[in-house]
Scaffold this motif. Structure first.
Motif, short mmCIF file in Angstrom:
data_model
loop_
_atom_site.label_atom_id
_atom_site.label_comp_id
_atom_site.label_asym_id
_atom_site.label_seq_id
_atom_site.Cartn_x
_atom_site.Cartn_y
_atom_site.Cartn_z
N GLY A 115 0.84 -1.19 0.00
CA GLY A 115 0.00 0.00 0.00
C GLY A 115 0.88 1.24 0.00
O GLY A 115 1.91 1.29 0.68
N THR B 37 -1.80 6.80 2.11
CA THR B 37 -3.11 6.49 1.52
C THR B 37 -3.87 5.55 2.45
O THR B 37 -3.31 5.05 3.44
N ASP B 38 -5.12 5.29 2.14
CA ASP B 38 -5.90 4.33 2.91
C ASP B 38 -5.29 2.93 2.84
O ASP B 38 -5.60 2.08 3.66
N TRP B 39 -4.46 2.67 1.85
CA TRP B 39 -3.87 1.34 1.63
C TRP B 39 -2.54 1.16 2.35
O TRP B 39 -1.99 0.07 2.36
N GLU B 40 -2.02 2.24 2.97
CA GLU B 40 -0.72 2.18 3.64
C GLU B 40 -0.70 1.06 4.67
O GLU B 40 -1.65 0.86 5.41
N ASP C 70 -5.17 4.05 -5.17
CA ASP C 70 -5.53 5.29 -4.49
C ASP C 70 -6.02 6.38 -5.43
O ASP C 70 -6.61 7.35 -4.99
N GLN C 71 -5.77 6.21 -6.71
CA GLN C 71 -6.18 7.24 -7.67
C GLN C 71 -6.96 6.62 -8.81
O GLN C 71 -6.50 6.61 -9.96
#
Length: 133
Positions: free
Chosen positions: A49, A53-56, A123-124
């Motif tokens: 992630g 970002t939310d995925w970190e 994320d984008q």
């Protein structure tokens, strides 16, 4: 050289390049065949992630399946079951956009570019694209 020879030659070069220089946190390596040898046509990968970002902190496994027609045709990307169906569907759509031979695939795209592209799409997403909601 046959089509399979071209694919395997390209994948051997990509493996060599990946081992010398790849993005931090990413994993991409050929799977083992049943006889224990490397299967250049199937790669096990992990996309980290992206920080901030939310995925970190997450690690997202996937498998790339290459055909004898690679690099003329893109690999198939398979995501194992992840924590939510929505996430899995989102990743499948992102991968479809990168790996669709009718959409934007070019033989010059490398394994590194595929994996970084999927990480970016996490994320984008592109809301203008009809394949994404």
């Amino acid at each position: 050289m046959s089509g399979g020879g071209i694919a395997r030659g390209r994948l051997a070069e990509e493996r060599k390049s990946w081992r010398k220089n790849h993005p931090h946190g990413f994993v991409a390596k050929p799977d083992n065949a049943q006889d224990g040898s490397l299967d250049l046509m199937v790669w096990k990968c992990i996309i980290p992630g992206k920080p901030g970002t939310d995925w970190e902190g997450g690690f997202f496994p996937l498998t790339l399946h290459f055909s004898e027609d690679y690099p003329s045709k893109p690999p198939k990307c398979k995501f194992p079951q992840v924590s939510s169906i929505l996430m899995s569907t989102h990743l499948e759509l992102c991968a479809y956009l990168i790996l669709n031979e009718d959409y934007g695939w070019r033989p010059a795209i490398t394994v590194k570019q595929i994996l970084v592209g999927i990480q970016d799409l996490l994320d984008q997403p592109n809301p203008a694209d009809p394949a994404q909601n």
